[in-house]
Design an enzyme around this catalytic site. Structure first.
Site, short mmCIF file in Angstrom:
data_model
loop_
_atom_site.label_atom_id
_atom_site.label_comp_id
_atom_site.label_asym_id
_atom_site.label_seq_id
_atom_site.Cartn_x
_atom_site.Cartn_y
_atom_site.Cartn_z
N GLY A 1 -4.88 -2.29 5.36
CA GLY A 1 -4.08 -3.42 4.88
C GLY A 1 -4.75 -4.76 5.13
N ARG A 2 -5.21 -4.97 6.36
CA ARG A 2 -5.78 -6.28 6.70
C ARG A 2 -7.19 -6.46 6.16
NH1 ARG A 2 -4.74 -3.07 10.86
NH2 ARG A 2 -6.38 -2.36 12.25
N LYS B 1 0.84 -1.20 0.00
CA LYS B 1 0.00 0.00 0.00
C LYS B 1 0.87 1.26 0.00
CE LYS B 1 -3.54 2.14 2.91
NZ LYS B 1 -4.44 1.95 4.06
N LYS C 1 9.39 -0.86 14.58
CA LYS C 1 9.90 -0.49 13.24
C LYS C 1 10.95 0.61 13.37
CE LYS C 1 5.71 -0.78 10.40
NZ LYS C 1 4.80 0.04 9.60
N HIS D 1 -5.18 -34.08 17.57
CA HIS D 1 -4.08 -34.93 18.02
C HIS D 1 -2.95 -34.11 18.62
CE1 HIS D 1 -5.76 -38.64 16.26
NE2 HIS D 1 -6.39 -37.73 15.51
N GLU E 1 10.50 -4.60 4.70
CA GLU E 1 10.60 -6.00 4.27
C GLU E 1 10.29 -6.13 2.79
OE1 GLU E 1 8.96 -4.89 6.90
OE2 GLU E 1 9.18 -6.24 8.62
N GLU F 1 -4.83 -7.36 15.15
CA GLU F 1 -4.33 -6.03 14.81
C GLU F 1 -5.49 -5.03 14.92
OE1 GLU F 1 -2.52 -5.28 10.88
OE2 GLU F 1 -0.68 -4.77 11.94
C1 G6Q Z 1 -2.59 -4.01 8.09
C2 G6Q Z 1 -1.36 -3.34 8.40
C3 G6Q Z 1 -0.11 -4.02 7.91
C4 G6Q Z 1 0.25 -3.72 6.47
C5 G6Q Z 1 1.69 -4.13 6.25
C6 G6Q Z 1 2.14 -3.92 4.84
O1 G6Q Z 1 -3.69 -3.61 8.36
O2 G6Q Z 1 -1.45 -2.03 8.03
O3 G6Q Z 1 -0.12 -5.42 8.08
O4 G6Q Z 1 -0.61 -4.37 5.61
O5 G6Q Z 1 2.51 -3.42 7.12
O6 G6Q Z 1 2.04 -2.58 4.48
P1 G6Q Z 1 2.21 -2.12 3.01
O7 G6Q Z 1 1.12 -2.74 2.20
O8 G6Q Z 1 2.14 -0.63 3.03
O9 G6Q Z 1 3.55 -2.63 2.54
#
Ligand code: G6Q
Length: 544
Positions: free
Chosen positions: A272-273, A210, A509, A389, A216, A358
């Protein structure tokens, strides 16, 4: 809006629930079923083929009534309307929360900042469909003229967990001559293993981010770029054939070297989620095809409509959400187990962990006051029957109360002899055993030696929901995900928290950025950490 809602502890329904819980805690599900034989049929609800049996919960009609009162006194109806109509309910980020717009039909209109967002959603979907079609048919060629055989999604968190889960969940519908891989971890092993058997001239990378700044993802994307170029003779123009971006940040995408014509857009009102049904789902669409992807969206939308329009007493997400609040706050339950009896849903618990934790792992209210009640429980789980199990022992006989969601299907996608009946028998048996257990008298009557009786007693009274649907189709998956999205929303409204921010991921972070420099510094860095962190950094530097 939250300002008009009384603090949780002073809502009349909350106080009534506190008293009511005292009378419910000693009651046994065994007795509740005995005194109300219809309970197992009555305490059920259904939405678009998703059936919920919530009768094996430690509740009565009175509990439900009070929970419904609590929802009303918490402003659930108003809050959900605020979400659906694009109001900026994510107040700490001053954003609308409109994942529901991602699956709104073309005919709808949802206005954010004076603009209808639905046409833009459909424009991106159309662009995704064209692109996915070209990859699936082999029309899109790589730099050396070969068709794309491998699709690697690079993303993390919300830009990874949804795509991985959906790919696994819908593998049955996927185009089998395409290989899908997902790289998320900054641990180089993730990338190395993902591409070790892939050919760069047949490999397409989807860089899903996003913000297009995530450490990462950017690290992995640069490594992927190097890997591609090394395998394609170093010609920079190859990037355009082997990389596309999914992002809200066109500038950063262009800077990376991806043609913004190959960028699939989404918007800051998609968290994001909550983004797997946006362009972030491009890998899903390539795997299952545009029609199946639209069926997935239709499933989401059907549950959205159900959530928005169904009276709360028959509303699946509302019921699930309120039951979670009930156990979290009145039974001191710390967790919820998600137990899908469907191998394709193996990543569903992991996906829900982010969605739920989250979203609702917050300790202050919307107006910043410290909460005096527990919020978001820990979600966890594994597909059945494997879990039986390993950890089910603790659920059956441990000292903790663990509400469980069992998820099963009437039909399997892989009919093989007796497998499915055996699988589903286990769903019903586990829920039955948890609820009703086995008394000492029953154990003794089987001739068990006295000394072993306490070990073989199942106390029962352990609550569960059973969720059933016809078969795991794209549409059903959409319904299931939206069910939990809105359950999370319901919980967040009761707790008066912002379920759509995630400030708790920031501090680590920032500290990591500083420490990266300290680990890489060619000269001994001056460290200003606590003695533990300093010592660990020194140890690493001297051994690396
Ligand atoms: C979700 C969070 C988080 C996000 C990641 C990746 O709700 O905001 O999990 O999706 O940190 O972020 P980017 O899509 O910006 O790389």
């Amino acid at each position: 809006m939250s300002d008009r809602i009384a603090p949780l502890a002073s809502r009349p329904a909350w106080k009534a629930l506190q008293q009511h819980a005292e009378t419910i805690r000693p009651q046994q599900l065994r007795d509740l079923f005995k005194s109300d034989p219809e309970r197992g049929v009555r305490f059920t609800a259904e939405a678009g083929g998703i059936f919920l049996d919530y009768s094996k919960n430690r509740i009565t009609d009175e509990t439900l009534k009070l929970l419904m009162d609590l929802a009303a006194q918490s402003g659930l109806k108003q809050r959900l309307e605020a979400m659906f109509t694009g109001q900026k309910i994510n107040t700490t980020e001053n954003r609308a929360v409109l994942h529901v717009a991602l699956r709104a039909p073309k005919s709808e209109s949802i206005i954010v900042d004076g603009e209808d967002v639905v046409p833009a959603v459909h424009a991106v979907l159309d662009k995704m469909s064209t692109f996915a079609g070209r990859i699936r048919s082999g029309e899109w060629k790589g730099h050396t003229g070969k068709r794309i055989r491998n699709v690697v999604n690079i993303g993390i968190g919300g830009s990874d967990l949804g795509p991985v889960m959906a790919y696994e969940a819908l593998k049955h519908y996927s185009q089998r001559d395409l290989t899908f891989r997902f790289v998320s971890n900054v641990d180089g092993t993730d990338f190395a293993e993902a591409v070790q058997d892939l050919n760069p001239d047949e490999t397409l990378f989807l860089v899903a981010s996003k913000t297009f700044t995530t450490l990462e993802t950017m690290t992995n994307a640069h490594t992927a770029r190097d890997w591609s170029l090394a395998g394609l003779g170093g010609d920079e123009s190859a990037v355009a054939r082997h990389f596309v971006a999914i992002s809200t940040n066109a500038d950063a995408v262009a800077k990376f070297g991806i043609d913004t014509a190959n960028m699939f857009e989404f918007w800051d009102w998609v968290g994001g989620r909550y983004s797997m049904d946006s362009a972030i789902g491009l890998s899903t669409m390539i795997a299952i095809g545009p029609d199946n992807f639209r069926a997935l969206l239709a499933g989401f939308h059907a549950m959205d409509v159900h959530f928005r329009t169904t009276p709360f007493e028959k509303n699946l997400p509302v019921l699930l959400g309120l039951l979670t609040v009930w156990y979290t706050d009145f039974f001191d339950a710390q967790t919820v187990a998600i137990l899908p009896y469907e191998q394709y849903l193996k990543r569903f618990p992991a996906y829900l962990q982010q969605l739920t934790m989250e979203s609702n792992g917050k300790h202050v209210t919307l107006s910043g006051e410290h909460l005096t009640t527990q919020t978001g429980p820990i979600y966890w789980g594994e597909p059945g029957t494997n879990g039986q199990h390993s950890f089910y022992q603790l659920i059956h006989q441990g000292t903790r109360l663990i509400p469980c969601d069992f998820i099963g299907f009437y039909k399997t996608l892989n009919p093989l002899g007796r497998h499915h009946d055996i699988l589903m028998a286990n769903v019903f048996a586990q829920a039955e055993a948890l609820a009703f257990g086995k008394t000492a008298a029953e154990v003794s009557a089987e001739g068990v030696p006295e000394v072993l009786v306490p070990h073989k007693v199942f106390e029962g009274n352990r609550p569960s929901n059973t969720i059933l649907a016809d078969a795991l189709t794209p549409e059903t998956l959409g319904q299931l995900i939206a069910l939990y999205e809105h359950s999370v929303f319901t919980q967040g409204v009761i707790w008066s928290i912002d379920s759509f921010d995630q400030w708790g991921v920031e501090l680590g972070k920032v500290l990591a950025q500083k420490i990266i420099g300290e680990l890489e510094s060619p000269t001994q860095p001056t460290l200003a950490h606590d003695t533990s962190t300093t010592n660990l950094i020194h140890l690493y530097r001297s051994h690396k």
